[in-house]
Design an enzyme around this catalytic site. Structure first.
Site, short mmCIF file in Angstrom:
data_model
loop_
_atom_site.label_atom_id
_atom_site.label_comp_id
_atom_site.label_asym_id
_atom_site.label_seq_id
_atom_site.Cartn_x
_atom_site.Cartn_y
_atom_site.Cartn_z
CB THR A 185 -0.90 0.04 1.25
OG1 THR A 185 -0.05 0.08 2.40
CG2 THR A 185 -1.80 -1.16 1.34
CD GLU A 330 -5.25 -2.73 1.35
OE1 GLU A 330 -5.50 -2.06 0.32
OE2 GLU A 330 -4.79 -2.22 2.38
CE LYS A 440 -17.41 11.19 17.49
NZ LYS A 440 -17.24 10.08 18.39
CD1 TRP A 445 -20.09 10.15 12.54
CD2 TRP A 445 -17.93 10.67 12.73
NE1 TRP A 445 -19.52 9.25 13.38
CE2 TRP A 445 -18.19 9.52 13.52
CE3 TRP A 445 -16.62 11.18 12.70
CZ2 TRP A 445 -17.20 8.89 14.26
CZ3 TRP A 445 -15.64 10.53 13.44
CH2 TRP A 445 -15.94 9.41 14.21
P1 ADP Z 1 -3.30 3.99 0.14
O1 ADP Z 1 -4.21 3.46 1.22
O2 ADP Z 1 -1.91 3.98 0.58
O3 ADP Z 1 -3.74 5.29 -0.47
P2 ADP Z 1 -4.46 2.63 -2.08
O4 ADP Z 1 -3.97 3.23 -3.31
O5 ADP Z 1 -4.70 1.18 -2.05
O6 ADP Z 1 -3.38 2.94 -1.00
O7 ADP Z 1 -5.74 3.46 -1.70
C1 ADP Z 1 -6.98 2.93 -1.37
C2 ADP Z 1 -7.82 4.01 -0.77
O8 ADP Z 1 -8.00 5.10 -1.68
C3 ADP Z 1 -9.21 3.59 -0.42
O9 ADP Z 1 -9.25 2.92 0.82
C4 ADP Z 1 -9.96 4.92 -0.40
O10 ADP Z 1 -9.81 5.57 0.83
C5 ADP Z 1 -9.26 5.72 -1.44
N1 ADP Z 1 -10.04 5.72 -2.69
C6 ADP Z 1 -9.86 4.97 -3.78
N2 ADP Z 1 -10.74 5.27 -4.75
C7 ADP Z 1 -11.53 6.25 -4.26
C8 ADP Z 1 -12.65 7.00 -4.76
N3 ADP Z 1 -13.14 6.84 -6.00
N4 ADP Z 1 -13.19 7.92 -3.93
C9 ADP Z 1 -12.72 8.13 -2.69
N5 ADP Z 1 -11.68 7.47 -2.17
C10 ADP Z 1 -11.08 6.54 -2.94
#
Ligand code: ADP
Length: 545
Positions: A185, A330, A440, A445
């Site tokens: 990640t 993931e 918060k 929220w």
């Molecule tokens: P990292 O957690 O390090 O950023 P990832 O690239 O796997 O690694 O990111 C996944 C996260 O990106 C998701 O858990 C979410 O929070 C965010 N995310 C992905 N696509 C979207 C989207 N279309 N809108 C909002 N958040 C998104």
């Protein structure tokens, strides 16, 4: 019970072989460092993958060994995407934008044995060379086919290695559950964690990506991946493209808007992927440098929330739909896709944008549910908020060698995403926030994502990030950081921003006057997402001083 169907293993080898048998004439194009374009066909690509497999074998690579890449998007990277897994080894894509200590941590944690690196990225590896204890060979990829000067050792050059080998004679039999690839990640919210993808997961994920209601990747497409091949399998696009025989156009090293737009125009690109930041930049560029991008028919965007204003701009100016995706490393990474349902095609523009602004419906294969703090599933009513949990054939069941992260996986087989979301009555998921980014205030929220989206719809605002600041009375209050479009900085006063937000939010949710900052750029993570950790830190530091 006797099995009814053949015991056919779903592996990347099947995808590779089909490309050569069915689409040997289809092209793969790469923008080289000197700006020229390199072209060859899937047929030639296939032959080189077979040679590369033999190279790996000669290097002593065994099933399960980790072979890393440290590279931009190009055809050699695609060769590695197949040669390494088809030999039974594990392709580990290293993120080229990580800080040195993260890079060495990840390479060591994964126990990478060989690193294939672009010649223009060597200095980053040289810097951490002493920490790369498990690495026993570096292979440099350079367009000229010569080895540049480097302190990396032992080191070889890609083209010379290939030239010295015959094609591998046979593909090893692989089990579909065997590991094929891995990725960490990007660490937006903490230490990077590794995810290992099986052949089966990548195969099924590719089929899903090609579905019409998902990414709709097909042979007729000309695909320009502007998402990185070093992150989350480049959203699964390379494997899906090879599965369908789509033409691919790789942007090569360090592409900027000018080069990307040039490729779209010259190669008549139909399909493009990228995070919102990239599309925003591209749009700004096109405003002052008009070009013919009419070949584009499908833009997919995700990684962070896609502002409705961005979709609107592309609809109105270029007649091209931006489809929003939600995914995670993931999840290989596809989880949901925001395609309008048939009856929604009749809706008015505002209602349609409201749906497209959500992250969308679960893709076939992925199941979702929303859990409250007590672990109770929440109704799909568009209001009940909770942690988004998912399961499916391409969802990780554990992080690689990381027992401390077991809490991310529930006992009954779900992955806790760390995203806070709602599901509505039409099964569209909407991300309110990452757990760590929710604000918060007075026990209620506030969704930072929603507020950012609203701000980015303001004509004078290019980008906006909203983060929590500590507050004595309310625990937390929102702070808004805005990046003005050129020349608009002076117009974005606290009064203007406050009044603008009041049109969209309850008064208690809107940041107080005094809690707005006009900045030059929102800090970004290694994959182009807003880095809110940095903003929160900067706020605390400025307050302390
Ligand atoms: P990292 O957690 O390090 O950023 P990832 O690239 O796997 O690694 O990111 C996944 C996260 O990106 C998701 O858990 C979410 O929070 C965010 N995310 C992905 N696509 C979207 C989207 N279309 N809108 C909002 N958040 C998104």
């Amino acid at each position: 019970m006797d099995s009814l169907m053949m015991d056919y293993q779903l592996t990347l080898t099947g995808i590779l072989r089909r490309a050569k048998e069915v689409y040997p004439e289809r092209e793969l194009v790469t923008r080289l460092e000197d700006g020229s374009l390199h072209r060859y066909t899937y047929g030639e690509f296939y032959q080189r993958v077979l040679k590369l497999m033999q190279v790996l074998r000669a290097q002593g690579v065994k099933p399960g060994d980790r072979v890393a890449t440290f590279a931009w998007n190009h055809a050699r990277h695609l060769e590695l995407y197949f040669a390494v897994p088809c030999l039974g080894a594990v392709l580990h894509t290293l993120n080229i934008r990580l800080f040195p200590d993260q890079l060495s941590y990840i390479a060591e944690h994964a126990e990478d044995q060989i690193i294939f690196a672009d010649s223009n990225l060597l200095s980053q590896l040289e810097e951490v060379q002493d920490e790369l204890k498990t690495v026993r060979q570096f292979v440099v990829m350079d367009d000229s086919g010569t080895l540049p000067e480097t302190t990396l050792s032992p080191v070889a050059e890609y083209e010379s290695l290939l030239a010295a080998q015959e094609a591998v004679e046979a593909f090893p039999d692989l089990n579909e559950q065997a590991p094929a690839a891995m990725c960490y990640t990007s660490g937006t919210t903490g230490n990077p964690k590794g995810v290992v993808y099986s052949h089966r997961a990548l195969y099924l994920h590719s089929m899903c990506a090609c579905m019409n209601d998902v990414l709709a990747i097909k042979e007729a497409d000309v695909i320009l991946p502007m998402t990185s091949m070093f992150h989350a399998n480049c959203w699964g696009i390379p494997y899906a493209a090879v599965m369908t025989g789509a033409k691919m156009v790789f942007p090569g090293p360090n592409p900027h808007s000018a080069e990307l737009v040039d490729l779209i125009e010259r190669e008549k690109v139909t399909f493009c992927s990228g995070v919102p930041t990239i599309w925003n930049m591209l749009y700004q560029y096109l405003q002052t440098n008009p070009r013919n991008v009419s070949s584009l028919s499908n833009i997919v965007c995700g990684g962070s929330a896609v502002p409705k204003s961005l979709m609107q701009k592309f609809d109105e100016t270029y007649g091209v739909t931006i489809t929003q995706l939600w995914g995670m490393t993931e999840l290989t990474p596809l989880g949901t896709v925001s395609q309008l349902k048939n009856d929604m095609m009749e809706w008015g523009a505002d209602e349609q944008y409201a749906m497209r602004g959500k992250q969308g419906v679960p893709v076939p294969g992925v199941e979702v549910r929303i859990l409250d703090n007590d672990g109770k599933p929440q109704p799909w009513d568009g209001e009940s908020i909770g942690e988004l949990c998912v399961r499916g054939p391409w969802v990780a069941s554990a992080y690689y060698n990381n027992p401390a992260s077991a809490a991310s996986f529930t006992e009954d087989g779900w992955f806790r995403t760390g995203d806070v979301a709602t599901m509505d009555t039409r099964s569209f998921m909407q991300i309110a926030d990452r757990t760590k980014d929710l604000i918060k205030s007075g026990g209620e929220w506030i969704s930072s994502v929603e507020m950012e989206n609203a701000l980015m719809a303001h004509p004078d605002i290019l980008e906006a990030a909203v983060v929590a600041r500590p507050d004595d009375q309310w625990d937390e209050r929102p702070m808004a950081y805005v990046v003005p479009v050129e020349g608009a900085g002076d117009r974005l006063t606290d009064e203007v921003l406050y009044d603008f937000l009041l049109e969209h939010f309850a008064k208690w949710q809107v940041p107080y006057k005094g809690d707005y900052r006009v900045i030059d750029a929102v800090p970004k993570t290694s994959v182009g997402k807003f880095d809110k950790k940095v903003l929160r830190q900067q706020y605390l530091e400025s307050r302390a001083s």
